[in-house]
Write an enzyme that holds these catalytic residues in place. Structure first.
Site, mmCIF file in Angstrom:
data_model
loop_
_atom_site.group_PDB
_atom_site.id
_atom_site.type_symbol
_atom_site.label_atom_id
_atom_site.label_comp_id
_atom_site.label_asym_id
_atom_site.label_seq_id
_atom_site.Cartn_x
_atom_site.Cartn_y
_atom_site.Cartn_z
ATOM 1 N N ASN A 134 0.816 -1.220 0.000
ATOM 2 C CA ASN A 134 0.000 0.000 0.000
ATOM 3 C C ASN A 134 0.845 1.264 0.000
ATOM 4 O O ASN A 134 0.305 2.370 -0.020
ATOM 5 C CB ASN A 134 -0.939 0.010 1.212
ATOM 6 N N CYS A 135 2.144 1.129 0.020
ATOM 7 C CA CYS A 135 3.070 2.265 0.070
ATOM 8 C C CYS A 135 3.735 2.460 -1.289
ATOM 9 O O CYS A 135 4.369 1.546 -1.821
ATOM 10 C CB CYS A 135 4.122 2.002 1.138
ATOM 11 N N GLY A 136 3.604 3.654 -1.846
ATOM 12 C CA GLY A 136 4.211 3.947 -3.143
ATOM 13 C C GLY A 136 5.721 3.805 -3.135
ATOM 14 O O GLY A 136 6.312 3.283 -4.088
#
Length: 137
Positions: free
Chosen positions: A11-13
């Site tokens: 979920n983290c770019g």
């Protein structure tokens, strides 16, 4: 091929970009989805030691558990912070990457290039369109 492990949050770019950059240069790494499979206390302490980092330096401050647990208290010990990270793995900043060249918190994602045996030979485009140019000889 070099053995690489990434502590990853999909979920983290930054974590996604780091994983894509590893794949682009080196191939498939070992992926630990650390929110589902958090490191043990011993492993977290080992990673901190290998990075020469204090627990507070690895602490994420922009997530609800930070405020809910009162982690802005400067009197909390390193042991206290580690216990909070173990209880709420979202408090561990990411992505952490482990290779035979060391361990780093890869923020920004191109920090991972220091841990890879191979150079970046062609441009890499991050999700936001930023281009990382090839390594210069």
């Amino acid at each position: 091929m070099q053995d690489i492990t990434i502590y990853h949050n999909p979920n983290c770019g930054t974590s996604r970009n780091t994983l894509a950059l590893i794949r682009h240069v080196n191939g498939e790494p070992n992926i630990i989805y650390y929110l589902e499979t958090p490191p043990s206390e011993a492993k977290l302490r080992e990673l901190l030691e290998q990075m020469a980092m204090m627990p507070r330096q690895l602490l994420r401050t922009n997530v609800p558990p930070f405020a809910e647990r009162g982690l802005d208290n400067p009197d909390l010990s390193d042991d206290d912070i580690i216990q909070h990270m173990l209880a709420e793995p979202i408090l561990i900043n990411r992505p952490l990457v482990v290779s035979d060249k060391g361990v780093k918190l890869c923020r920004p994602s191109e920090v991972v290039l220091d841990l890879l045996d191979k150079p970046l030979t062609e441009p890499f485009v991050k999700e936001d369109g930023e281009v990382i140019p090839p390594n210069q000889p």
